[in-house]
Write an enzyme that holds these catalytic residues in place. Structure first.
Site, PDB file in Angstrom:
ATOM      1  N   ASP A  58       1.850  -6.770  10.394  1.00 38.75           N
ATOM      2  CA  ASP A  58       1.855  -6.630   8.924  1.00 38.75           C
ATOM      3  C   ASP A  58       2.589  -5.342   8.569  1.00 38.75           C
ATOM      4  OD1 ASP A  58       1.487  -6.715   6.244  1.00 38.75           O
ATOM      5  OD2 ASP A  58      -0.710  -6.735   6.284  1.00 38.75           O
ATOM      6  N   LYS A  60       5.075  -5.484   6.341  1.00 39.73           N
ATOM      7  CA  LYS A  60       5.634  -5.731   4.989  1.00 39.73           C
ATOM      8  C   LYS A  60       7.045  -5.185   4.898  1.00 39.73           C
ATOM      9  CE  LYS A  60       1.171  -5.895   2.747  1.00 39.73           C
ATOM     10  NZ  LYS A  60       0.373  -5.300   3.860  1.00 39.73           N
ATOM     11  N   ILE A  64      16.956  -2.914   3.738  1.00 35.43           N
ATOM     12  CA  ILE A  64      18.226  -3.647   3.780  1.00 35.43           C
ATOM     13  C   ILE A  64      18.235  -4.548   5.018  1.00 35.43           C
ATOM     14  CG2 ILE A  64      19.489  -1.834   2.546  1.00 35.43           C
ATOM     15  CD1 ILE A  64      20.658  -1.038   5.352  1.00 35.43           C
ATOM     16  N   THR A  67      18.290  -2.859   8.614  1.00 34.49           N
ATOM     17  CA  THR A  67      17.054  -2.148   8.965  1.00 34.49           C
ATOM     18  C   THR A  67      15.924  -3.142   9.196  1.00 34.49           C
ATOM     19  OG1 THR A  67      17.855  -0.335   7.608  1.00 34.49           O
ATOM     20  CG2 THR A  67      15.543  -0.241   8.268  1.00 34.49           C
ATOM     21  N   SER A 115      -2.715  -9.393  -3.296  1.00 37.13           N
ATOM     22  CA  SER A 115      -4.086  -9.743  -3.681  1.00 37.13           C
ATOM     23  C   SER A 115      -4.774  -8.718  -4.573  1.00 37.13           C
ATOM     24  CB  SER A 115      -4.929  -9.931  -2.416  1.00 37.13           C
ATOM     25  OG  SER A 115      -4.883  -8.763  -1.614  1.00 37.13           O
ATOM     26  N   ALA A 172     -14.169  -8.025   0.995  1.00 33.59           N
ATOM     27  CA  ALA A 172     -14.098  -6.702   0.369  1.00 33.59           C
ATOM     28  C   ALA A 172     -13.334  -6.699  -0.966  1.00 33.59           C
ATOM     29  CB  ALA A 172     -13.466  -5.705   1.338  1.00 33.59           C
ATOM     30  N   GLY A 174     -13.154  -9.304  -2.968  1.00 33.63           N
ATOM     31  CA  GLY A 174     -13.840 -10.183  -3.919  1.00 33.63           C
ATOM     32  C   GLY A 174     -13.524 -11.660  -3.802  1.00 33.63           C
ATOM     33  N   ALA A 177     -14.559 -17.088   0.327  1.00 37.33           N
ATOM     34  CA  ALA A 177     -14.059 -17.806   1.504  1.00 37.33           C
ATOM     35  C   ALA A 177     -14.152 -19.321   1.327  1.00 37.33           C
ATOM     36  CB  ALA A 177     -14.828 -17.362   2.744  1.00 37.33           C
TER      37      ALA A 177
END
Ligand code: NUP
Length: 211
Positions: A58, A60, A64, A67, A115, A172, A174, A177
């Protein structure tokens, strides 16, 4: 079946190894991001990979194309099998991650809508929909969409069809599930598992989504 993905956002090697080891029987994958690799170094990836579960980076990735390619190569060489990229950077940057991931036989997921509440300021609604469409056109394996907003997940599903939706925000943040599980392919859960007194039990309690 919806997969259970642990967000392993602890800060030390010891905590990471302990929690991953205890919860592994109830997981389908582990997501590792900046908190752990900055705390424990990239060598932690190789160590956690020893459990045999797929590992999702993760990072994210949001740069460019060149990179993005370098970061993605680094992630796969370290032992990850999937990477998360931001979509707002545009199709050329996303393609760099997707193509590199596929070169390594891995997957790339594109963040369409985040989220947390602040996500609504810039990257929801029409923009999130455009990102999801672009992710499909770029050949991404799926998107990241918010468990905190099931109605948005439904709308994004209309756009991406059978591509995968991985969804953080349960517990956590909110999200519920039971409500989100039928709408997605993978549920990402962090604090409500790794901060629990008994992380294995907490992970097991989410096992109903895997049936
Ligand atoms: O939109 C996003 N929301 C989100 O929480 C995209 C993410 N990648 N995440 C990540 O999912 C976040 O960085 C954390 O690693 C995990 C959720 O953890 P928790 O809220 O269950 O503790």
């Amino acid at each position: 079946m919806t997969e259970l993905i642990l967000a392993l956002d602890v800060l030390t090697r010891e905590e990471a190894v302990y929690i991953a080891d205890k919860t592994a029987p109830y997981l389908d994958a582990i997501k590792i991001g900046y908190p752990l690799v900055l705390g424990a170094g990239m060598k932690i990836v190789h160590e956690i990979a020893g459990l045999g579960l797929p590992l999702i980076a993760d990072f994210k990735v949001a740069d460019i194309p060149n990179t993005n390619k370098l970061i993605t190569e680094h992630a796969f060489q370290a032992g990850f099998s999937a990477i998360i990229a931001q979509g707002f950077t545009g199709s050329d940057s996303v393609e760099a991650c997707v193509e590199t991931a596929h070169d390594y036989g891995g997957s790339c997921y594109v963040v369409s809508e985040m989220s947390h509440p602040g996500a609504l300021e810039f990257l929801s609604g029409e923009n999130a929909a455009r990102i999801a469409k672009m992710a499909v056109e770029c050949g991404a394996d799926g998107i990241i969409a918010p468990a905190t907003r099931p109605e948005r997940v439904k709308a994004l599903r209309e756009i991406i069809g059978s591509k995968k939706i991985l969804s953080p925000g349960v517990g956590a943040q909110g999200g519920d599930a039971k409500e989100i599980a039928p709408l997605i392919d993978g549920m990402i859960v962090g604090r409500s598992i790794y901060n629990a007194e008994d992380p294995a039990k907490a992970a097991e309690e989410y096992s109903f989504i895997r049936r």
